[in-house]
Design a protein around this motif. Structure first.
Motif, PDB file in Angstrom:
ATOM      1  N   LEU A  61      -8.187  10.273  -1.864  1.00  0.00           N
ATOM      2  CA  LEU A  61      -8.495  10.859  -0.750  1.00  0.00           C
ATOM      3  C   LEU A  61      -8.884   9.805   0.636  1.00  0.00           C
ATOM      4  O   LEU A  61      -8.193  10.086   1.682  1.00  0.00           O
ATOM      5  N   HIS A  62      -9.588   8.773   0.177  1.00  0.00           N
ATOM      6  CA  HIS A  62      -9.810   7.966   1.512  1.00  0.00           C
ATOM      7  C   HIS A  62      -8.719   7.153   1.925  1.00  0.00           C
ATOM      8  O   HIS A  62      -8.394   7.087   3.057  1.00  0.00           O
ATOM      9  N   LYS A  63      -7.998   6.832   0.805  1.00  0.00           N
ATOM     10  CA  LYS A  63      -6.650   5.887   1.271  1.00  0.00           C
ATOM     11  C   LYS A  63      -5.611   6.774   1.801  1.00  0.00           C
ATOM     12  O   LYS A  63      -5.150   6.497   2.964  1.00  0.00           O
ATOM     13  N   ARG A  64      -5.739   8.209   1.699  1.00  0.00           N
ATOM     14  CA  ARG A  64      -4.659   9.000   2.129  1.00  0.00           C
ATOM     15  C   ARG A  64      -4.981   9.379   3.603  1.00  0.00           C
ATOM     16  O   ARG A  64      -4.401   9.470   4.506  1.00  0.00           O
ATOM     17  N   SER A  96      12.008   3.858   0.843  1.00  0.00           N
ATOM     18  CA  SER A  96      10.706   3.498   0.893  1.00  0.00           C
ATOM     19  C   SER A  96       9.994   4.169   1.898  1.00  0.00           C
ATOM     20  O   SER A  96       8.716   4.659   1.740  1.00  0.00           O
ATOM     21  N   GLU A  97      10.476   4.438   2.920  1.00  0.00           N
ATOM     22  CA  GLU A  97      10.184   5.116   3.879  1.00  0.00           C
ATOM     23  C   GLU A  97       9.604   6.460   3.695  1.00  0.00           C
ATOM     24  O   GLU A  97       8.781   7.155   3.943  1.00  0.00           O
ATOM     25  N   PHE A  98      10.755   6.952   2.957  1.00  0.00           N
ATOM     26  CA  PHE A  98      10.750   8.474   2.546  1.00  0.00           C
ATOM     27  C   PHE A  98       9.895   8.840   1.323  1.00  0.00           C
ATOM     28  O   PHE A  98       8.976   9.766   1.431  1.00  0.00           O
ATOM     29  N   PHE A  99       9.959   7.981   0.359  1.00  0.00           N
ATOM     30  CA  PHE A  99       9.268   8.161  -0.933  1.00  0.00           C
ATOM     31  C   PHE A  99       7.961   7.294  -1.231  1.00  0.00           C
ATOM     32  O   PHE A  99       7.428   7.714  -2.281  1.00  0.00           O
ATOM     33  N   GLY A 100       7.959   6.375  -0.350  1.00  0.00           N
ATOM     34  CA  GLY A 100       6.950   5.101  -0.685  1.00  0.00           C
ATOM     35  C   GLY A 100       7.494   4.217  -1.889  1.00  0.00           C
ATOM     36  O   GLY A 100       8.463   4.413  -2.427  1.00  0.00           O
ATOM     37  N   ALA A 117       6.954  -5.950  -1.144  1.00  0.00           N
ATOM     38  CA  ALA A 117       6.083  -4.929  -1.530  1.00  0.00           C
ATOM     39  C   ALA A 117       4.892  -5.515  -1.990  1.00  0.00           C
ATOM     40  O   ALA A 117       4.749  -5.689  -3.045  1.00  0.00           O
ATOM     41  N   LEU A 118       3.842  -5.673  -1.134  1.00  0.00           N
ATOM     42  CA  LEU A 118       2.638  -6.400  -1.358  1.00  0.00           C
ATOM     43  C   LEU A 118       1.676  -5.445  -1.899  1.00  0.00           C
ATOM     44  O   LEU A 118       0.683  -5.765  -2.406  1.00  0.00           O
ATOM     45  N   ARG A 119       1.789  -4.311  -1.548  1.00  0.00           N
ATOM     46  CA  ARG A 119       0.625  -3.308  -1.868  1.00  0.00           C
ATOM     47  C   ARG A 119       1.504  -1.703  -2.114  1.00  0.00           C
ATOM     48  O   ARG A 119       2.772  -1.697  -1.555  1.00  0.00           O
ATOM     49  N   ASP A 120       0.687  -0.947  -2.757  1.00  0.00           N
ATOM     50  CA  ASP A 120       1.312   0.578  -2.807  1.00  0.00           C
ATOM     51  C   ASP A 120       1.495   0.966  -1.449  1.00  0.00           C
ATOM     52  O   ASP A 120       0.518   0.902  -0.488  1.00  0.00           O
ATOM     53  N   ARG A 121       2.622   1.869  -1.308  1.00  0.00           N
ATOM     54  CA  ARG A 121       2.590   2.519   0.016  1.00  0.00           C
ATOM     55  C   ARG A 121       3.129   3.940  -0.111  1.00  0.00           C
ATOM     56  O   ARG A 121       3.826   4.259  -0.914  1.00  0.00           O
TER      57      ARG A 121
END
Length: 422
Positions: free
Chosen positions: A207-210, A298-302, A311-315
């Protein structure tokens, strides 16, 4: 029963205890914040003793694909099953063989199936301190029991505040004393509290990341919207738009906003969102014309870390950001044809996968799209999927050009005296 208990006590005096330093294990459990590391700690610490043949933990999780389950006939349309998530132990028949794999025939049990499922269904421990011939009928592989010299079994339910979280099972190569059974019950209780705490930490972190991602996006939106402003005018054309907004906003129908560039299609989308039951959740905007072709997915679905170069981190993708709210696809006609099938799947099933990840995620998004193209003509020419066009245009809403309005954009349904523009 009396002779079995006496034998167990006599054996426990002669042999070393089955569990080494259980108090330290209980203290270490309280320090764990990750459920995965917690489970590995339990099975590794208990399984490192050669007197313990095998330690396993199954957790109750929502039932998924049942096609490969060996006990489908025992599952009565259950919403949850037990899934093997941690395992440790070593064979004496093949000393190089370690039982750390969580796959295999016993990776999943419906509630009530075999001994593990029975423990989960009843919430009661299954304790056999000394296994003797003939072996109990709940043993799935008697030959394995005999070959590995299994002498005792302890199965403990993992329960937190009345909710069954999982099952802890221990196969021992010596009889299990009453004191050891008590320690295993205590370990299961502490594990339950630690699992609940670990899940709470994971939810808080998610939740914090979101929240961080939403705040970052909303800051960008506020910055961009400040320069645009809201112009409100009056006239029959705008009143017709306002009536249509009032009609469609309370529903969850997809809306396709049609109109020339610069006529305020984004403002109409904002008003639809503000008047909908999703107004408490974010309105996420995507300018489809500004996204490089290779980054659409990536923009739509992460994506997940390492899915591709850079892609250095989850997005998190825009669809997940808009979960529970509204996603506004501006210039939807610019979406590449090959990506339109995945977009259609989300509209039909509400499911997506991040780039580089096999996990399927569910989202609940209301889609509002806008275009200055004639998508019907584009679809007939094969440049836009017809099935996607029909999904998007459940409620087509045409925004009039500025020449048809009296001094402003169709942002809201408010009216002003003739000649007054806000």
């Amino acid at each position: 029963m009396k002779s079995r208990k006496i034998t167990s006590m006599t054996t426990s005096v002669k042999r070393e205890p089955l569990l080494s330093d259980p108090k330290r294990l209980l203290l270490d459990l309280a320090l764990q914040q990750s459920v995965t590391s917690l489970l590995e700690l339990i099975v590794t610490r208990l399984g490192k003793n050669n007197r313990v043949a095998l330690v396993r933990i199954w957790l109750a999780q929502p039932t998924s694909d049942c096609s490969e389950c060996a006990t489908t006939d025992l599952c009565r349309n259950q919403s949850q099953c037990l899934y093997l998530v941690a395992s440790a132990g070593r064979s004496v028949v093949s000393p190089s063989l370690e039982w750390t794999n969580t796959e295999g025939a016993f990776r999943r049990f419906p509630f009530g199936a075999r001994k593990v499922g029975r423990i989960a269904l009843t919430g009661q421990a299954l304790e056999e301190p000394e296994l003797t011939e003939p072996l109990p009928d709940w043993i799935a592989d008697p030959d394995w029991i005999r070959a590995e010299g299994i002498r005792g079994f302890a199965g403990q339910p993992i329960i937190h505040r009345g909710e069954l979280l999982g099952v802890l099972a221990v196969f021992a190569r010596q009889t299990i004393a009453d004191e050891c059974m008590g320690w295993l019950r205590m370990i299961a209780d502490h594990a339950a509290a630690a699992i609940a705490t670990g899940r709470a930490f994971a939810e808080i972190d998610a939740l914090h990341k979101r929240l961080e991602l939403e705040n970052e996006y909303l800051r960008e939106e506020v910055t961009g919207a400040g320069a645009f402003g809201e112009l409100i005018g009056q006239g029959p054309a705008l009143e017709a738009v306002a009536r249509q907004i009032d009609l469609v906003a309370p529903t969850d129908s997809a809306v396709l906003i049609l109109g020339e560039s610069g006529t305020g299609k984004e403002l109409v989308a904002r008003e639809i969102h503000c008047r909908s039951k999703r107004s408490g959740r974010p309105l996420i905007k995507v300018n489809c014309a500004a996204i490089p072709r290779e980054l659409y997915e990536s923009e739509f679905f992460g994506h997940v870390k390492g899915a591709f170069t850079g892609a250095l981190r989850d997005r998190i993708g825009r669809f997940e950001l808009a979960d529970g709210g509204t996603l506004f696809l501006d210039e939807v006609g610019e979406i590449p044809l090959e990506l339109q099938a995945k977009l259609l799947r989300i509209l039909q099933e509400g499911e997506l996968e991040r780039v580089g990840e096999e996990r399927t995620r569910r989202v609940n998004v209301r889609l509002v799209a806008a275009t200055n193209r004639d998508l019907r003509t584009e679809a007939e020419a094969g440049r836009f999927r017809q099935d996607l066009f029909y999904r998007l245009s459940v409620f087509p809403l045409e925004v009039p050009g500025l020449a048809e309005t009296e001094g402003g954009y169709p942002a809201t349904g408010r009216t002003f005296p003739e000649g007054v523009v806000a």
